[in-house]
Design a protein around this motif. Structure first.
Motif, PDB file in Angstrom:
ATOM      1  N   PRO A 422       0.829  -1.209   0.000  1.00  0.00           N
ATOM      2  CA  PRO A 422       0.000   0.000   0.000  1.00  0.00           C
ATOM      3  C   PRO A 422       0.859   1.252   0.000  1.00  0.00           C
ATOM      4  CG  PRO A 422      -0.004  -1.032   2.165  1.00  0.00           C
ATOM      5  CD  PRO A 422       0.745  -1.954   1.261  1.00  0.00           C
ATOM      6  N   GLU A 423       0.400   2.273  -0.690  1.00  0.00           N
ATOM      7  CA  GLU A 423       1.079   3.567  -0.665  1.00  0.00           C
ATOM      8  C   GLU A 423       0.041   4.661  -0.724  1.00  0.00           C
ATOM      9  OE1 GLU A 423       2.564   4.255  -5.053  1.00  0.00           O
ATOM     10  OE2 GLU A 423       3.149   2.244  -4.366  1.00  0.00           O
ATOM     11  N   TYR A 424       0.434   5.830  -0.193  1.00  0.00           N
ATOM     12  CA  TYR A 424      -0.455   6.998  -0.237  1.00  0.00           C
ATOM     13  C   TYR A 424       0.382   8.211  -0.580  1.00  0.00           C
ATOM     14  CZ  TYR A 424      -3.944  10.504   1.105  1.00  0.00           C
ATOM     15  OH  TYR A 424      -4.830  11.555   1.095  1.00  0.00           O
ATOM     16  N   LEU A 425       0.005   8.904  -1.634  1.00  0.00           N
ATOM     17  CA  LEU A 425       0.714  10.088  -2.108  1.00  0.00           C
ATOM     18  C   LEU A 425       2.204   9.819  -2.257  1.00  0.00           C
ATOM     19  CD1 LEU A 425      -1.114  12.796   0.046  1.00  0.00           C
ATOM     20  CD2 LEU A 425      -1.647  12.049  -2.278  1.00  0.00           C
ATOM     21  N   GLY A 426       2.520   8.628  -2.766  1.00  0.00           N
ATOM     22  CA  GLY A 426       3.906   8.310  -3.046  1.00  0.00           C
ATOM     23  C   GLY A 426       4.690   7.803  -1.847  1.00  0.00           C
ATOM     24  N   LYS A 427       4.018   7.601  -0.709  1.00  0.00           N
ATOM     25  CA  LYS A 427       4.712   7.084   0.470  1.00  0.00           C
ATOM     26  C   LYS A 427       4.252   5.657   0.731  1.00  0.00           C
ATOM     27  CE  LYS A 427       7.046  10.753   1.370  1.00  0.00           C
ATOM     28  NZ  LYS A 427       6.814  11.664   2.487  1.00  0.00           N
ATOM     29  N   GLY A 538       0.295  -0.024 -10.678  1.00  0.00           N
ATOM     30  CA  GLY A 538      -0.293  -0.692  -9.517  1.00  0.00           C
ATOM     31  C   GLY A 538      -0.732   0.259  -8.417  1.00  0.00           C
ATOM     32  N   THR A 539      -0.514   1.562  -8.614  1.00  0.00           N
ATOM     33  CA  THR A 539      -0.883   2.525  -7.563  1.00  0.00           C
ATOM     34  C   THR A 539      -2.392   2.687  -7.510  1.00  0.00           C
ATOM     35  OG1 THR A 539       1.178   3.686  -7.963  1.00  0.00           O
ATOM     36  CG2 THR A 539      -0.520   4.869  -6.742  1.00  0.00           C
ATOM     37  N   LEU A 540      -2.925   2.581  -6.290  1.00  0.00           N
ATOM     38  CA  LEU A 540      -4.363   2.777  -6.112  1.00  0.00           C
ATOM     39  C   LEU A 540      -4.648   4.274  -6.130  1.00  0.00           C
ATOM     40  CD1 LEU A 540      -7.196   1.583  -5.167  1.00  0.00           C
ATOM     41  CD2 LEU A 540      -6.399   2.090  -2.857  1.00  0.00           C
ATOM     42  N   PRO A 541      -5.456   4.752  -7.100  1.00  0.00           N
ATOM     43  CA  PRO A 541      -5.756   6.190  -7.088  1.00  0.00           C
ATOM     44  C   PRO A 541      -6.608   6.528  -5.862  1.00  0.00           C
ATOM     45  CG  PRO A 541      -6.901   5.090  -8.907  1.00  0.00           C
ATOM     46  CD  PRO A 541      -6.160   4.033  -8.156  1.00  0.00           C
ATOM     47  N   THR A 542      -6.232   7.592  -5.135  1.00  0.00           N
ATOM     48  CA  THR A 542      -6.955   7.927  -3.904  1.00  0.00           C
ATOM     49  C   THR A 542      -7.834   9.154  -4.077  1.00  0.00           C
ATOM     50  OG1 THR A 542      -4.940   9.075  -3.227  1.00  0.00           O
ATOM     51  CG2 THR A 542      -5.322   6.887  -2.298  1.00  0.00           C
ATOM     52  N   HIS A 543      -8.182   9.447  -5.321  1.00  0.00           N
ATOM     53  CA  HIS A 543      -9.089  10.573  -5.546  1.00  0.00           C
ATOM     54  C   HIS A 543     -10.315  10.155  -6.331  1.00  0.00           C
ATOM     55  CE1 HIS A 543      -7.767  10.537  -9.677  1.00  0.00           C
ATOM     56  NE2 HIS A 543      -6.530  10.465  -9.243  1.00  0.00           N
ATOM     57  N   SER A 544     -10.431   8.869  -6.642  1.00  0.00           N
ATOM     58  CA  SER A 544     -11.540   8.424  -7.490  1.00  0.00           C
ATOM     59  C   SER A 544     -12.808   8.244  -6.654  1.00  0.00           C
ATOM     60  CB  SER A 544     -11.170   7.094  -8.139  1.00  0.00           C
ATOM     61  OG  SER A 544     -10.973   6.133  -7.119  1.00  0.00           O
ATOM     62  N   PRO A 545     -13.976   8.287  -7.307  1.00  0.00           N
ATOM     63  CA  PRO A 545     -15.225   8.006  -6.594  1.00  0.00           C
ATOM     64  C   PRO A 545     -15.168   6.637  -5.912  1.00  0.00           C
ATOM     65  CG  PRO A 545     -15.697   8.842  -8.793  1.00  0.00           C
ATOM     66  CD  PRO A 545     -14.217   8.653  -8.708  1.00  0.00           C
TER      67      PRO A 545
END
Lengths: 579, 191
Positions: A422-427, A538-545
């Motif tokens: 898992p990652e969030y905003l590149g972290k 593979g990055t989960l977009p964290t801004h999608s509906p």
């Protein structure tokens, strides 16, 4: 009626976003140390203050120093508020000659205001001198809000920076928040409120001769009315803006002198969510991706609006027990109708219900109606808003960093499902981050449920209930949901100014605030040290509906798992008993 | 490390206390007293030099020739503006139902001919215990009683109620309402 209800709601949310957007961008400038339009006025004062502090504003702190500075400052603030209450009888600006507050109540109130909770076991106009209200309450309203916002700024820097050991400087974050954000907004709001009839005076209470004499509980004639006054508007402005919520008068913003007209009500209600909403845009701006901020704001709005709807419905339908008595609770052109026990005519159901959900969601805790008298589903919604951990808007700063912890949990669970790191905003989210996030999510329910359990096995604590049965249990659950989440509102029938509730409530507020702020800063420190991983397929977009929906589900599921059993014993039982 | 943070903490608290605890409230007080002196001092109604109430704070009325306001839960007497309070009774509390029943009976006894349903705000305690308003329906319900006991034409009383009815702000915010103290003072001024 329905049209007026929808019009009031629509107006509220449109103006909230329209005002929050520019404010959010402005706050990003404040936290990034950029020039603002207030610089000519405030920059000299700001730098003079830093010289007296003995700091260089450019000195950076690691997370431990940042946390230490925050704690030292808050402990000192606690001590001042405690001392002020104990010695107010010897100090000036005390026209009603109010004496010292008891040690346990002073302890509770001092923690309450330092921790941005503003739980009040006392009635303002009968307990606190003007000086205590100004130097104690009003000051903490500013600096406790600024503390929460400073920690958020540090947390966002933790996400933005990479290969870095530092998170900013607590003293500059604190000072800039007060000078550039809270003071200017408060001055504008306070003057607007006075224009509507909110009092702002240092004269003693007024005495009015009644038009018709009345009798008191002992049958003695009463011909005059002592009208409590005070410098209320200045305190109310910051209590609303800083998600503080501590009222000047006992009944908070239902008092006509705290909230005189539907227009003052609109401004105060807007102020409850204004900064928490605007901080989403600040976040988006600082992480250089406004979509991330929008996603968080929409998450909050969806949950909030769902519970506003539920509460309005429950309250507008009124109390079924009244109908057989020949009482008209319908909404017509001539009356608002609904469950009017504990509500004011000028606000009616829509403004009372919307306020009650906004204030419990936002960890504000001010009220314009008495939550204890809400229908069971209304009380249920208020409880849930707090028990979700004050992450739906939440306290200024603390709400957003709370939701960001849930974001980390959400990307972690999603990562487990698809088998990716898992990652969030590149972290990258790794073991240490998950440990801190778990701590942050687990401490609150343990405190709330543990302390509520202690209360229900303590005979003395049980005698504090005003209402019998399931509703009495709700009063206790509400008290610890409120203190354990730094909200501060109450089912006010509970006699909370006792040694038991003052002490346990004080501890709950202390833990909820600082034991959460410290792991949050630790998490930020760890994130700042990481390197940035580039976005990949593979990055989960964290801004999608999709992610917004997922985040809402995670927040609701964690909240429900923690609290449904307790809620079943309180408002759920009471709702079933209505039929 | 602790000491390094101690000085800024102490000085910051002192300066911010000065700024937000004294300068800010005094500045707002100054602006308020200059720009909105009447509102800032409590919207007091002064008659021949004595204060007879506040336009924003209700008073208790229980004789038939006055309009009655909301029930008030303040102690030790209704509409005690030195100790605001709601009832805090829950919706299923028997004490609430008893209180509401008693209020219904009092209203019915004061006006036996009136069989209309009673507007809910007339039998439920307000949040502050000081609510200056009743709903327009709450005022209309009482017009017959007040007019009869004053020997006035109902239409005159109705016109007065209309005069003291405040609508929604911008036609949207809040609820239509009638200020009871102002209405009753105007009633006394009739004749």
């Amino acid at each position: 009626m329905t049209i007026s209800l929808i019009a009031q709601l629509a107006l509220y949310f449109v103006i909230l976003i329209a005002a929050g957007f520019p404010l959010g961008l402005y706050m990003a400038r404040v936290y990034q140390g950029e020039k603002t339009f207030l610089d000519p006025l405030l920059a000299p004062l700001e730098h003079w203050m830093y010289r007296l502090f003995g700091i260089r504003p450019t000195d950076e702190m690691n997370w431990k120093t940042y946390a230490l500075a925050m704690l030292v400052f808050n402990v000192l603030g606690f001590a001042v508020v405690y001392a002020l209450q104990r010695v107010q009888g010897f100090l000036p600006l005390n026209p009603q000659a109010l004496g010292a507050v008891s040690p346990d109540s002073s302890f509770n109130t001092a923690i309450s205001f330092a921790s941005n909770t503003n739980w009040q076991g006392y009635g303002g106009e009968t307990t606190m001198s003007y000086l205590t209200q100004m130097l104690g309450m009003t000051v903490q309203n500013f600096v406790s809000a600024a503390t929460g916002m400073a920690v958020l700024a540090a947390f966002i820097r933790g996400l933005v920076r990479h290969n870095s050991n530092t998170l900013g400087n607590f003293w500059t974050d604190l000072t800039r928040t007060v000078l550039y954000i809270l003071l200017p907004l408060s001055i504008v709001l306070a003057v607007l409120l006075v224009s509507q009839g909110v009092v702002q005076t240092l004269t003693p209470y007024a005495t009015a001769h009644l038009l018709e004499p009345t009798t008191d509980a002992n049958g003695a004639a009463v011909t005059t009315q002592i009208i409590a006054l005070g410098p209320a508007a200045s305190q109310i402005a910051i209590k609303q803006l800083g998600t503080n919520g501590g009222g000047f008068f006992n009944v908070n913003s239902s008092h006509p002198f705290e909230n005189a007209t539907p227009l003052s009500n609109f401004f105060e209600m807007l102020s409850i969510l204004l900064i928490p909403a605007a901080l989403c845009f600040t976040f988006g701006k600082m992480v250089n991706d406004m979509r991330q901020g929008w996603a968080l704001l929409i998450t909050m709005l969806v949950v909030l609006i769902a519970f506003v709807g539920l509460t309005m419905l429950a309250e507008q339908n009124g109390n079924p027990a009244f109908t057989p008595l020949g009482i008209d609770q319908s909404a017509t052109n001539l009356q608002g109708g609904g469950n009017m026990e504990g509500k004011e005519v000028r606000f009616g159901i829509p403004n009372s219900a919307l306020w009650s959900i906004a204030t419990t969601a936002a960890s504000n805790g001010s009220v314009n109606s008495m939550h204890d008298s809400y229908m069971p589903l209304g009380g249920f919604s208020q409880l849930v808003m707090m028990q979700l951990g004050e992450v739906i808007f939440g306290g200024v700063g603390s709400g957003l960093y709370g939701l960001l912890v849930f974001v980390i949990l959400a990307v972690f669970i999603a990562g487990l499902m698809v088998g990716r790191t898992p990652e969030y905003l590149g972290k990258k989210i790794e073991i240490y981050e998950m440990k801190m996030a778990s701590l942050l999510i687990l401490i609150m329910p343990i405190i709330v449920l543990g302390f509520a359990a202690l209360a229900v096995v303590n005979d003395l604590a049980l005698t504090s209930r005003l209402n019998p049965g399931a509703h009495g249990f709700s009063e206790i659950l509400y008290a610890f949901s409120s203190t354990g989440n730094n909200n501060g509102s109450a089912f006010a029938g509970l006699v909370a100014n006792t040694f038991f509730y003052n002490t346990l409530g004080g501890i709950a507020m202390w833990i909820a605030r600082y034991w959460l702020a410290i792991p949050t800063l630790a998490l930020a420190g760890s994130l700042a040290r990481k390197k940035k991983v580039p976005e990949s397929a593979g990055t989960l977009p964290t801004h999608s509906p999709l992610f917004v929906g997922w985040l809402i589900a995670v927040v609701l599921i964690v909240g429900a798992l923690n609290f449904l059993p307790a809620l079943a014993l309180g408002p759920v039982v009471e709702q079933l008993m209505l039929r | 490390m602790l000491y390094a943070q101690f000085r800024p903490a102490l000085v910051a608290l002192a300066l911010l206390t000065l700024l937000t605890g004294l300068v800010y409230p005094f500045f707002v007080t100054l602006v308020a007293q200059v720009a909105f002196p009447n509102q800032a001092r409590g919207s007091l109604i002064v008659e021949n030099g004595t204060v007879v109430g506040s336009a924003l704070i209700g008073q208790a009325f229980d004789t038939p020739n006055y309009f009655w306001g909301r029930p008030s839960a303040t102690a030790p007497f209704a509409y005690n503006a030195a100790a605001s309070s709601g009832s805090n009774l829950g919706p299923t509390n028997p004490a609430l139902l008893d209180a509401v029943k008693a209020r219904v009976e009092t209203l019915r006894a004061a006006d036996p001919q009136n069989t209309a349903p009673i507007p809910v705000d007339l039998v439920t305690a307000s949040a502050s215990g000081l609510d200056p308003h009743i709903s327009v329906a709450g005022a209309e319900y009482q017009i017959g009683r007040v007019a009869r006991s004053r020997g006035l034409d109902e239409s005159r009383v109705r016109a007065l109620v209309a005069q003291f009815t405040e609508g929604r702000v911008l036609g949207i915010l809040g609820e239509p309402r009638v200020n009871v103290l102002l209405l009753n003072r105007a009633l006394d001024a009739l004749k």
